[in-house]
Design an enzyme around this catalytic site. Structure first.
Site, PDB file in Angstrom:
ATOM      1  N   ASP A   9       0.849  -1.186   0.000  1.00 33.90           N
ATOM      2  CA  ASP A   9       0.000   0.000   0.000  1.00 33.90           C
ATOM      3  C   ASP A   9       0.891   1.245   0.000  1.00 33.90           C
ATOM      4  O   ASP A   9       2.064   1.192   0.395  1.00 33.90           O
ATOM      5  CB  ASP A   9      -0.891  -0.037   1.244  1.00 33.90           C
ATOM      6  CG  ASP A   9      -1.632   1.255   1.475  1.00 33.90           C
ATOM      7  OD1 ASP A   9      -2.356   1.688   0.568  1.00 33.90           O
ATOM      8  OD2 ASP A   9      -1.474   1.845   2.563  1.00 33.90           O
ATOM      9  N   THR A  43      -2.745   0.415  -4.483  1.00 34.22           N
ATOM     10  CA  THR A  43      -3.233   1.671  -3.913  1.00 34.22           C
ATOM     11  C   THR A  43      -4.670   1.987  -4.330  1.00 34.22           C
ATOM     12  O   THR A  43      -5.158   1.490  -5.345  1.00 34.22           O
ATOM     13  CB  THR A  43      -2.301   2.815  -4.365  1.00 34.22           C
ATOM     14  OG1 THR A  43      -2.786   4.065  -3.847  1.00 34.22           O
ATOM     15  CG2 THR A  43      -2.208   2.906  -5.872  1.00 34.22           C
ATOM     16  N   GLY A  44      -5.300   2.828  -3.557  1.00 40.36           N
ATOM     17  CA  GLY A  44      -6.592   3.362  -3.946  1.00 40.36           C
ATOM     18  C   GLY A  44      -6.468   4.482  -4.958  1.00 40.36           C
ATOM     19  O   GLY A  44      -7.456   4.874  -5.588  1.00 40.36           O
TER      20      GLY A  44
END
Length: 269
Positions: A9, A43-44
């Site tokens: 992340d 990741t977002g």
């Protein structure tokens, strides 16, 4: 089995609180890459929001991949070849937009080109997101959003207490129809049911011929939970939320204490 893929992340994990990749983390990642371990940023953020980190870590080689939009898109970094994509339909957009108004939350939508909001009183968190991920922000009424747009994800965004109250009002049927994850106290993301970080890491591992027990995943927030539960070694940052720590096989040090480097050294190097 040795670890062959590390999913990492970005915010709260790879980056410290100054939004930097420390030298210790860079060195550990470079050593893992030298051992032919796949380092995959997961990741977002949309792709424009992760390009600086990919460049800084030299992850634009032929066999490098990235997972963006919280797992809705998996692609090769150099060629842009798409391994998996799970977006939202126009009908999904209309349903989610109505639901956000019903439960009382600001909302924005994201495609490959921009972030769109129908809120004249644009949320400060939408402005923050656009700046963070380096995407243009555009005001569009619902009528101006057309069926040909390829929306990847939508986000309910608001002050934490307002957002939490809105989330509590969501019907169970809505939660079951979509993947919903809270990625920050002020972000609640709504995605295609097939999209999650865990599913994306599993798709990529299968594409690369890597087994589940050869995968390590590192994260700090609720949107990292699915990949931490999937991975052979699921790692929570020292600064992770309690739910992630509970699910992890290992808890490393915080993002300000080079936690990614610590766990790469322990399990990969």
């Amino acid at each position: 089995m040795s670890i062959k893929l590390v999913a990492i992340d970005i915010d709260g994990t790879l980056l410290n609180e100054k939004r930097e990749i420390t030298n210790e983390v860079k060195e550990a990642i470079a050593q893992a890459v030298a051992k032919d371990v796949a380092i995959v940023l997961c990741t977002g953020r949309p792709l424009p929001g992760v390009q600086d980190q990919l460049n800084e870590l030299n992850l634009y080689q032929d066999n490098d991949y990235v997972i963006t939009y919280n797992g809705a898109l998996v692609q090769q970094t150099k060629s842009g070849e798409i391994i998996a994509r799970h977006g939202l339909s126009y009908e999904d957009f209309l349903e989610i937009e109505v639901m956000a108004r019903r439960v009382g939350s600001h909302l924005h939508s994201i495609d490959d080109q921009a972030i769109y909001t129908a809120n004249r009183d644009i949320s400060a968190y939408t402005i923050h997101e656009a700046s963070l991920v380096k995407m243009p922000l555009k005001y569009r009424t619902v009528d101006e959003m057309t069926p040909d747009m390829q929306i990847v994800k939508m986000m309910m965004i608001d002050e934490p207490e307002i957002l939490d109250a809105a989330i509590d009002r969501l019907p169970q049927a809505f939660r079951e129809k979509y993947t919903t994850v809270k990625s920050a106290p002020y972000y609640f993301e709504v995605l295609n049911k097939a999209a999650s970080k865990g599913a994306a890491v599993a798709n990529l591992a299968q594409h690369l011929g890597i087994t589940q027990d050869e995968v390590m995943a590192i994260g700090d927030n609720e949107n990292d939970l699915s990949m931490i539960e999937y991975a052979g070694i699921g790692v929570a940052m020292g600064n992770a939320v309690p739910l992630v720590k509970k699910a992890a096989n290992h808890i490393t040090t915080s993002n300000d204490e080079h936690g990614v480097a610590e766990v790469i050294k322990k399990y990969v190097l």
